[in-house]
Motif scaffolding. Structure first.
Motif, PDB file in Angstrom:
ATOM      1  N   SER A  17      40.005 -19.703  16.624  1.00 49.23           N
ATOM      2  CA  SER A  17      39.089 -19.165  17.636  1.00 49.23           C
ATOM      3  C   SER A  17      39.000 -17.647  17.550  1.00 49.23           C
ATOM      4  CB  SER A  17      39.543 -19.576  19.039  1.00 49.23           C
ATOM      5  OG  SER A  17      39.350 -20.950  19.219  1.00 49.23           O
ATOM      6  N   GLU A  21      35.577 -15.764  16.763  1.00 53.47           N
ATOM      7  CA  GLU A  21      34.993 -14.979  17.848  1.00 53.47           C
ATOM      8  C   GLU A  21      35.091 -13.474  17.627  1.00 53.47           C
ATOM      9  OE1 GLU A  21      37.065 -16.416  21.268  1.00 53.47           O
ATOM     10  OE2 GLU A  21      36.122 -18.384  21.158  1.00 53.47           O
ATOM     11  N   PHE A  32      26.457 -15.483  19.222  1.00 56.25           N
ATOM     12  CA  PHE A  32      27.459 -16.282  19.921  1.00 56.25           C
ATOM     13  C   PHE A  32      27.200 -17.776  19.745  1.00 56.25           C
ATOM     14  CE2 PHE A  32      28.928 -18.496  23.767  1.00 56.25           C
ATOM     15  CZ  PHE A  32      30.279 -18.213  23.686  1.00 56.25           C
ATOM     16  N   GLN A  36      29.702 -20.856  18.313  1.00 54.99           N
ATOM     17  CA  GLN A  36      29.954 -22.124  19.002  1.00 54.99           C
ATOM     18  C   GLN A  36      29.635 -23.316  18.096  1.00 54.99           C
ATOM     19  OE1 GLN A  36      31.553 -22.238  21.927  1.00 54.99           O
ATOM     20  NE2 GLN A  36      31.619 -20.031  21.638  1.00 54.99           N
TER      21      GLN A  36
END
Length: 57
Positions: A17, A21, A32, A36
């Protein structure tokens, strides 16, 4: 033993993650929503036994 495995999976999840990110967005212009989608794709791939076995052969 299960606790060690769960701790490993949690740490792996957190690392992936963070890379998706933070690190990826630092070197690539990525939205973004794309991050995802990458997370979902990795989740599906990690749960697919055929991919895991194919990689081992």
């Amino acid at each position: 033993m299960d606790t060690l495995i769960e701790a490993y999976h949690l740490r792996l999840h957190n690392t992936v993650s963070a890379v998706l990110e933070t690190d990826l967005s630092a070197v690539e212009n990525i939205e973004f929503i794309s991050v995802q989608k990458l997370k979902r794709l990795l989740s599906v791939n990690s749960n697919d036994k055929k991919i895991i076995f194919a990689a081992q052969n």
